[in-house]
Design a protein around this motif. Structure first.
Motif, PDB file in Angstrom:
ATOM      1  N   ALA A 193       0.819  -1.251   0.108  1.00 37.68           N
ATOM      2  CA  ALA A 193      -0.205   0.136   0.079  1.00 37.68           C
ATOM      3  C   ALA A 193       1.014   1.382  -0.214  1.00 37.68           C
ATOM      4  O   ALA A 193       0.783   2.296  -0.833  1.00 37.68           O
ATOM      5  CB  ALA A 193      -0.953  -0.107   1.191  1.00 37.68           C
ATOM      6  N   ALA A 194       1.956   1.329   1.050  1.00 40.55           N
ATOM      7  CA  ALA A 194       2.665   2.555   1.095  1.00 40.55           C
ATOM      8  C   ALA A 194       3.521   2.536  -0.499  1.00 40.55           C
ATOM      9  O   ALA A 194       3.783   3.732  -0.848  1.00 40.55           O
ATOM     10  CB  ALA A 194       3.816   2.216   2.047  1.00 40.55           C
ATOM     11  N   GLU A 195       3.992   1.338  -1.083  1.00 40.94           N
ATOM     12  CA  GLU A 195       4.814   1.438  -2.249  1.00 40.94           C
ATOM     13  C   GLU A 195       4.023   1.934  -3.290  1.00 40.94           C
ATOM     14  O   GLU A 195       4.758   2.761  -4.147  1.00 40.94           O
ATOM     15  CB  GLU A 195       5.462  -0.094  -2.534  1.00 40.94           C
ATOM     16  CG  GLU A 195       6.435  -0.002  -3.694  1.00 40.94           C
ATOM     17  CD  GLU A 195       7.097  -1.309  -3.863  1.00 40.94           C
ATOM     18  OE1 GLU A 195       7.336  -1.592  -5.090  1.00 40.94           O
ATOM     19  OE2 GLU A 195       7.247  -1.964  -3.005  1.00 40.94           O
ATOM     20  N   LEU A 196       2.618   1.643  -3.395  1.00 40.92           N
ATOM     21  CA  LEU A 196       1.882   1.918  -4.682  1.00 40.92           C
ATOM     22  C   LEU A 196       0.989   3.032  -4.386  1.00 40.92           C
ATOM     23  O   LEU A 196       0.438   3.459  -5.457  1.00 40.92           O
ATOM     24  CB  LEU A 196       1.257   0.586  -5.034  1.00 40.92           C
ATOM     25  CG  LEU A 196       2.122  -0.447  -5.686  1.00 40.92           C
ATOM     26  CD1 LEU A 196       0.962  -1.576  -5.635  1.00 40.92           C
ATOM     27  CD2 LEU A 196       2.894  -0.162  -6.796  1.00 40.92           C
ATOM     28  N   GLY A 197       0.881   3.714  -3.206  1.00 41.60           N
ATOM     29  CA  GLY A 197      -0.074   4.728  -2.802  1.00 41.60           C
ATOM     30  C   GLY A 197      -1.143   4.540  -2.785  1.00 41.60           C
ATOM     31  O   GLY A 197      -2.146   4.977  -3.193  1.00 41.60           O
ATOM     32  N   LEU A 198      -1.672   2.988  -2.269  1.00 44.95           N
ATOM     33  CA  LEU A 198      -2.923   2.746  -2.271  1.00 44.95           C
ATOM     34  C   LEU A 198      -3.524   2.250  -0.695  1.00 44.95           C
ATOM     35  O   LEU A 198      -2.547   2.356   0.071  1.00 44.95           O
ATOM     36  CB  LEU A 198      -3.122   1.386  -2.891  1.00 44.95           C
ATOM     37  CG  LEU A 198      -2.822   1.415  -4.618  1.00 44.95           C
ATOM     38  CD1 LEU A 198      -2.621  -0.073  -4.999  1.00 44.95           C
ATOM     39  CD2 LEU A 198      -3.796   2.110  -5.385  1.00 44.95           C
ATOM     40  N   SER A 199      -4.591   2.137  -0.383  1.00 43.51           N
ATOM     41  CA  SER A 199      -5.127   1.786   0.719  1.00 43.51           C
ATOM     42  C   SER A 199      -4.690   0.155   0.884  1.00 43.51           C
ATOM     43  O   SER A 199      -4.789  -0.655  -0.099  1.00 43.51           O
ATOM     44  CB  SER A 199      -6.590   2.201   1.019  1.00 43.51           C
ATOM     45  OG  SER A 199      -7.588   1.088   0.424  1.00 43.51           O
ATOM     46  N   GLU A 200      -4.448  -0.049   2.442  1.00 43.46           N
ATOM     47  CA  GLU A 200      -4.492  -1.353   2.462  1.00 43.46           C
ATOM     48  C   GLU A 200      -5.508  -2.304   2.450  1.00 43.46           C
ATOM     49  O   GLU A 200      -5.412  -3.477   1.727  1.00 43.46           O
ATOM     50  CB  GLU A 200      -4.156  -1.513   4.013  1.00 43.46           C
ATOM     51  CG  GLU A 200      -2.763  -1.688   4.645  1.00 43.46           C
ATOM     52  CD  GLU A 200      -2.506  -1.748   5.998  1.00 43.46           C
ATOM     53  OE1 GLU A 200      -2.635  -2.969   6.312  1.00 43.46           O
ATOM     54  OE2 GLU A 200      -2.209  -0.866   6.618  1.00 43.46           O
ATOM     55  N   LEU A 201      -6.736  -1.825   2.385  1.00 44.91           N
ATOM     56  CA  LEU A 201      -8.013  -2.667   1.824  1.00 44.91           C
ATOM     57  C   LEU A 201      -8.072  -2.898   0.486  1.00 44.91           C
ATOM     58  O   LEU A 201      -8.480  -3.961   0.154  1.00 44.91           O
ATOM     59  CB  LEU A 201      -9.332  -1.975   2.512  1.00 44.91           C
ATOM     60  CG  LEU A 201     -10.849  -2.271   1.999  1.00 44.91           C
ATOM     61  CD1 LEU A 201     -10.753  -3.504   3.029  1.00 44.91           C
ATOM     62  CD2 LEU A 201     -11.787  -1.464   2.300  1.00 44.91           C
ATOM     63  N   THR A 202      -7.556  -1.714  -0.391  1.00 49.63           N
ATOM     64  CA  THR A 202      -7.589  -2.134  -1.772  1.00 49.63           C
ATOM     65  C   THR A 202      -6.613  -3.320  -2.105  1.00 49.63           C
ATOM     66  O   THR A 202      -6.820  -4.021  -2.908  1.00 49.63           O
ATOM     67  CB  THR A 202      -7.140  -0.736  -2.453  1.00 49.63           C
ATOM     68  OG1 THR A 202      -7.943   0.294  -1.955  1.00 49.63           O
ATOM     69  CG2 THR A 202      -7.143  -0.837  -4.073  1.00 49.63           C
ATOM     70  N   VAL A 203      -5.267  -3.264  -1.466  1.00 50.99           N
ATOM     71  CA  VAL A 203      -4.235  -4.195  -1.762  1.00 50.99           C
ATOM     72  C   VAL A 203      -4.950  -5.633  -1.371  1.00 50.99           C
ATOM     73  O   VAL A 203      -4.829  -6.638  -2.062  1.00 50.99           O
ATOM     74  CB  VAL A 203      -3.159  -4.012  -0.901  1.00 50.99           C
ATOM     75  CG1 VAL A 203      -2.144  -5.074  -1.053  1.00 50.99           C
ATOM     76  CG2 VAL A 203      -2.226  -2.518  -1.322  1.00 50.99           C
ATOM     77  N   LYS A 204      -5.565  -5.517  -0.224  1.00 49.65           N
ATOM     78  CA  LYS A 204      -6.037  -6.835   0.333  1.00 49.65           C
ATOM     79  C   LYS A 204      -7.113  -7.387  -0.399  1.00 49.65           C
ATOM     80  O   LYS A 204      -7.107  -8.388  -0.848  1.00 49.65           O
ATOM     81  CB  LYS A 204      -6.803  -6.761   1.586  1.00 49.65           C
ATOM     82  CG  LYS A 204      -7.064  -7.852   2.376  1.00 49.65           C
ATOM     83  CD  LYS A 204      -7.514  -7.592   3.823  1.00 49.65           C
ATOM     84  CE  LYS A 204      -7.885  -8.678   4.688  1.00 49.65           C
ATOM     85  NZ  LYS A 204      -8.348  -8.438   6.108  1.00 49.65           N
ATOM     86  N   THR A 205      -8.014  -6.594  -1.109  1.00 50.38           N
ATOM     87  CA  THR A 205      -9.201  -7.081  -2.148  1.00 50.38           C
ATOM     88  C   THR A 205      -8.580  -7.400  -3.242  1.00 50.38           C
ATOM     89  O   THR A 205      -9.049  -8.509  -3.772  1.00 50.38           O
ATOM     90  CB  THR A 205     -10.015  -5.703  -2.307  1.00 50.38           C
ATOM     91  OG1 THR A 205     -10.500  -5.219  -0.915  1.00 50.38           O
ATOM     92  CG2 THR A 205     -11.372  -6.027  -3.217  1.00 50.38           C
ATOM     93  N   GLN A 206      -7.524  -6.699  -3.716  1.00 47.73           N
ATOM     94  CA  GLN A 206      -7.038  -7.208  -5.212  1.00 47.73           C
ATOM     95  C   GLN A 206      -6.308  -8.414  -5.041  1.00 47.73           C
ATOM     96  O   GLN A 206      -6.271  -9.347  -5.767  1.00 47.73           O
ATOM     97  CB  GLN A 206      -5.675  -6.150  -5.597  1.00 47.73           C
ATOM     98  CG  GLN A 206      -6.599  -4.625  -5.787  1.00 47.73           C
ATOM     99  CD  GLN A 206      -7.409  -4.770  -7.312  1.00 47.73           C
ATOM    100  OE1 GLN A 206      -6.872  -5.125  -8.353  1.00 47.73           O
ATOM    101  NE2 GLN A 206      -8.385  -4.376  -7.097  1.00 47.73           N
ATOM    102  N   VAL A 207      -5.596  -8.700  -3.840  1.00 48.56           N
ATOM    103  CA  VAL A 207      -4.812  -9.942  -3.515  1.00 48.56           C
ATOM    104  C   VAL A 207      -5.982 -11.175  -3.622  1.00 48.56           C
ATOM    105  O   VAL A 207      -5.774 -12.312  -4.335  1.00 48.56           O
ATOM    106  CB  VAL A 207      -3.979 -10.163  -2.439  1.00 48.56           C
ATOM    107  CG1 VAL A 207      -3.533 -11.493  -1.996  1.00 48.56           C
ATOM    108  CG2 VAL A 207      -2.737  -9.120  -2.539  1.00 48.56           C
ATOM    109  N   LYS A 208      -7.038 -10.896  -2.681  1.00 50.32           N
ATOM    110  CA  LYS A 208      -8.032 -11.938  -2.651  1.00 50.32           C
ATOM    111  C   LYS A 208      -8.737 -12.043  -4.082  1.00 50.32           C
ATOM    112  O   LYS A 208      -8.948 -13.291  -4.553  1.00 50.32           O
ATOM    113  CB  LYS A 208      -9.133 -11.256  -1.877  1.00 50.32           C
ATOM    114  CG  LYS A 208      -9.146 -11.888  -0.503  1.00 50.32           C
ATOM    115  CD  LYS A 208     -10.348 -11.336   0.306  1.00 50.32           C
ATOM    116  CE  LYS A 208     -10.331 -12.052   1.770  1.00 50.32           C
ATOM    117  NZ  LYS A 208     -11.456 -11.301   2.565  1.00 50.32           N
TER     118      LYS A 208
END
Length: 195
Positions: free
Chosen positions: A156-171
């Motif tokens: 999230a920090a590296e790509l400037g996204l929220s943790e929730l977005t990262v989690k959702t995308q991985v899922k």
């Protein structure tokens, strides 16, 4: 003339054999072939093998005729010779079987190993192909998560996204891969990335 040989004793025939007498050899052959064949056949449980062994014995007898004891016990000599030949066959078979067994086991192991490596390579290629087919942003997040073992927070920090977005995308990525790869390959993939 030949009929006279039938009345000769074993030792007389043995003596004549040492004198290169072919008729004496023929009489010895006729007199002992059947008995030696039965003996060899019982031991070897193979008529063809028994025939070969007895045949070889008589060939050897003619070649080494000068070494036969003229006054010795011919039948004992022949039985000892056939027994030794039978033992040779057994020890040769043992060696052959040992060799065949170890070769087979080596080939089996090699085949299993090769087969496994081939399938592993195919599986890895399939997984890579499916990861490459993910939408670009999802693929980027997934690669950072699963291949570079970065946490959702780091991504999230590296790509400037929220943790929730990262989690959702991985899922979502995992769900897509699972449906495309099938459960077995998917589980194998999960095990591999957690090693």
């Amino acid at each position: 003339m030949y009929h006279a040989y039938r009345s000769y004793s074993d030792s007389e025939l043995a003596f004549l054999l040492t004198q290169d007498d072919e008729q004496a050899f023929t009489e010895i052959y006729n007199r002992f072939y059947g008995l030696l064949f039965i003996h060899a056949s019982k031991r070897l449980n193979d008529d063809e093998e028994a025939k070969d062994v007895v045949q070889q014995l008589f060939e050897s007898l003619w070649i080494k005729r000068s070494q036969v004891e003229p006054d010795g016990n011919l039948s004992a000599y022949l039985y000892t010779a056939i027994r030794n030949r039978i033992l040779d066959v057994f020890s040769h078979q043992k060696v052959e079987n040992k060799y065949v067994d170890s070769l087979q086991s080596f080939m089996d192991q090699d085949h299993i190993l090769t087969d496994y490596r081939v399938r592993e390579k195919q599986m890895a290629a399939l997984i890579e192909q499916e990861i490459a087919a993910l939408p670009p942003k999802m693929r980027e997040i997934f690669v950072l998560s699963r291949k570079e073992n970065k946490s959702h927070k780091e991504i999230a920090a590296e790509l400037g996204l929220s943790e929730l977005t990262v989690k959702t995308q991985v899922k979502k990525a995992l769900r897509i891969l699972k449906s495309r790869l099938g459960l077995f390959v998917y589980v194998a993939f999960l095990l591999k990335i957690h090693q």
